[in-house]
Design a protein around this motif. Structure first.
Motif, PDB file in Angstrom:
ATOM      1  N   ALA A  32      -6.488  -2.680   6.214  1.00  0.00           N
ATOM      2  CA  ALA A  32      -7.375  -2.733   5.027  1.00  0.00           C
ATOM      3  C   ALA A  32      -7.796  -1.732   4.708  1.00  0.00           C
ATOM      4  CB  ALA A  32      -8.556  -3.705   5.412  1.00  0.00           C
ATOM      5  N   GLY A  33      -7.824  -0.571   5.401  1.00  0.00           N
ATOM      6  CA  GLY A  33      -8.519   0.783   5.188  1.00  0.00           C
ATOM      7  C   GLY A  33      -7.393   1.609   5.103  1.00  0.00           C
ATOM      8  N   CYS A  34      -6.206   1.503   5.078  1.00  0.00           N
ATOM      9  CA  CYS A  34      -5.198   2.175   4.990  1.00  0.00           C
ATOM     10  C   CYS A  34      -4.804   2.900   3.830  1.00  0.00           C
ATOM     11  CB  CYS A  34      -3.634   1.698   5.279  1.00  0.00           C
ATOM     12  SG  CYS A  34      -2.302   2.748   5.505  1.00  0.00           S
ATOM     13  N   LYS A  35      -4.738   4.277   3.790  1.00  0.00           N
ATOM     14  CA  LYS A  35      -4.392   5.211   2.574  1.00  0.00           C
ATOM     15  C   LYS A  35      -3.652   6.208   2.812  1.00  0.00           C
ATOM     16  CE  LYS A  35      -9.297   4.754   0.779  1.00  0.00           C
ATOM     17  NZ  LYS A  35     -10.451   5.391   0.144  1.00  0.00           N
ATOM     18  N   LYS A  36      -2.316   5.843   3.889  1.00  0.00           N
ATOM     19  CA  LYS A  36      -1.539   6.616   4.287  1.00  0.00           C
ATOM     20  C   LYS A  36      -0.344   7.282   3.333  1.00  0.00           C
ATOM     21  CE  LYS A  36       0.288   5.668   8.165  1.00  0.00           C
ATOM     22  NZ  LYS A  36       0.928   4.810   9.072  1.00  0.00           N
ATOM     23  N   ALA A 120       5.585   4.631   6.037  1.00  0.00           N
ATOM     24  CA  ALA A 120       3.822   4.661   6.339  1.00  0.00           C
ATOM     25  C   ALA A 120       3.388   3.440   6.900  1.00  0.00           C
ATOM     26  CB  ALA A 120       3.335   5.191   5.166  1.00  0.00           C
ATOM     27  N   CYS A 121       4.259   2.188   6.619  1.00  0.00           N
ATOM     28  CA  CYS A 121       3.407   0.997   6.638  1.00  0.00           C
ATOM     29  C   CYS A 121       4.312   0.383   8.066  1.00  0.00           C
ATOM     30  CB  CYS A 121       3.720  -0.051   5.525  1.00  0.00           C
ATOM     31  SG  CYS A 121       2.542  -1.146   5.149  1.00  0.00           S
ATOM     32  N   ASP A 122       5.207   1.122   8.443  1.00  0.00           N
ATOM     33  CA  ASP A 122       6.061   0.537   9.671  1.00  0.00           C
ATOM     34  C   ASP A 122       5.173   0.196  10.827  1.00  0.00           C
ATOM     35  OD1 ASP A 122       8.519  -0.457  10.555  1.00  0.00           O
ATOM     36  OD2 ASP A 122       8.486   1.236  11.963  1.00  0.00           O
ATOM     37  N   GLU A 123       4.175   1.023  11.120  1.00  0.00           N
ATOM     38  CA  GLU A 123       3.557   0.908  12.322  1.00  0.00           C
ATOM     39  C   GLU A 123       2.595  -0.355  12.330  1.00  0.00           C
ATOM     40  OE1 GLU A 123       0.010   3.338  13.267  1.00  0.00           O
ATOM     41  OE2 GLU A 123       0.155   4.390  11.292  1.00  0.00           O
ATOM     42  N   TYR A 124       2.312  -0.705  11.150  1.00  0.00           N
ATOM     43  CA  TYR A 124       1.520  -1.995  11.039  1.00  0.00           C
ATOM     44  C   TYR A 124       2.408  -3.382  11.356  1.00  0.00           C
ATOM     45  CZ  TYR A 124      -1.694   1.231   8.796  1.00  0.00           C
ATOM     46  OH  TYR A 124      -2.370   2.127   8.554  1.00  0.00           O
TER      47      TYR A 124
END
Length: 212
Positions: A32-36, A120-124
């Motif tokens: 929710a707080g991601c800005k990667k 950037a999103c892959d770890e999630y």
């Protein structure tokens, strides 16, 4: 003595389940707080996922559209309603499965996410898979299929086939938005092929022992 062992095992399993729930909540907070990546700048909502976080089957799409960005829930637009119908055709409810996307924020104009954005999103996504521990993953469309399987084959050639990914059965299927653009129900059409594919997913799920 056997009863004691059973009690210990039950306690360990309960503790593991509690830890998993805590990890899931923390993952939602981090996402929710991601800005990667730059997608964070234009989003209304992070679209984390929807459904049963202990599901036996996980569906992965490309990224949120306008309706999903507005509501913060994946697959709620026209394509999402068609996906629900596809699931219901084999008596699978959305509450039984888990649905998410490769990227959690909407790409501008619903374009295909870039490699940088998906990275950037892959770890999630990987954390979701690790916590859900699905028996089956269904990749909806070319983008998640190529990303998950690291293949260059197009979805029309690769759909309907089973792949092994880290001991998880993976089935590529057409994205519902593609089916909306190809409305024919004739034998061999994308809709007909999807009907065959979802039946195979249901069959494999039952064969593996349906977990919900």
């Amino acid at each position: 003595m056997n009863t004691g062992k059973t009690d210990v095992k039950m306690e360990i399993e309960a503790n593991m389940e509690e830890a998993r729930k805590d990890a899931w909540s923390r993952l939602r907070e981090l996402t929710a707080g991601c800005k990667k990546c730059p997608l964070a700048e234009g989003r209304k909502n992070v679209v984390f996922g929807d459904g049963n976080p202990s599901a036996g089957v996980m569906f992965i799409g490309e990224g949120p559209g306008a309706d999903e960005d507005e509501q913060g829930i994946p697959f709620v637009g026209k394509a999402g309603k068609l996906l629900t119908k596809i699931l219901e055709s084999v008596e699978i409810s959305r509450q039984e499965i888990y649905i998410t996307n490769v990227v959690k924020c909407r790409p501008p104009g619903n374009r295909v996410p870039t490699v940088e954005e998906m990275t950037a999103c892959d770890e999630y996504l990987q954390a979701q898979i690790a916590l859900i521990r699905p028996k089956i993953i269904v990749c909806l469309g070319s983008t998640p299929t190529k990303w998950m399987l690291r293949t260059t084959e197009g979805i029309t050639k690769i759909r309907g086939r089973w792949f092994n990914w880290r001991n998880i059965s993976v089935m590529p299927m057409f994205h519902p938005s593609y089916l909306l653009r190809n409305a024919s129900n004739k034998s061999g059409s994308p809709k007909h092929q999807t009907w065959l594919d979802i039946q195979e997913v249901k069959r494999r799920w039952e064969e593996l022992g349906k977990k919900t």
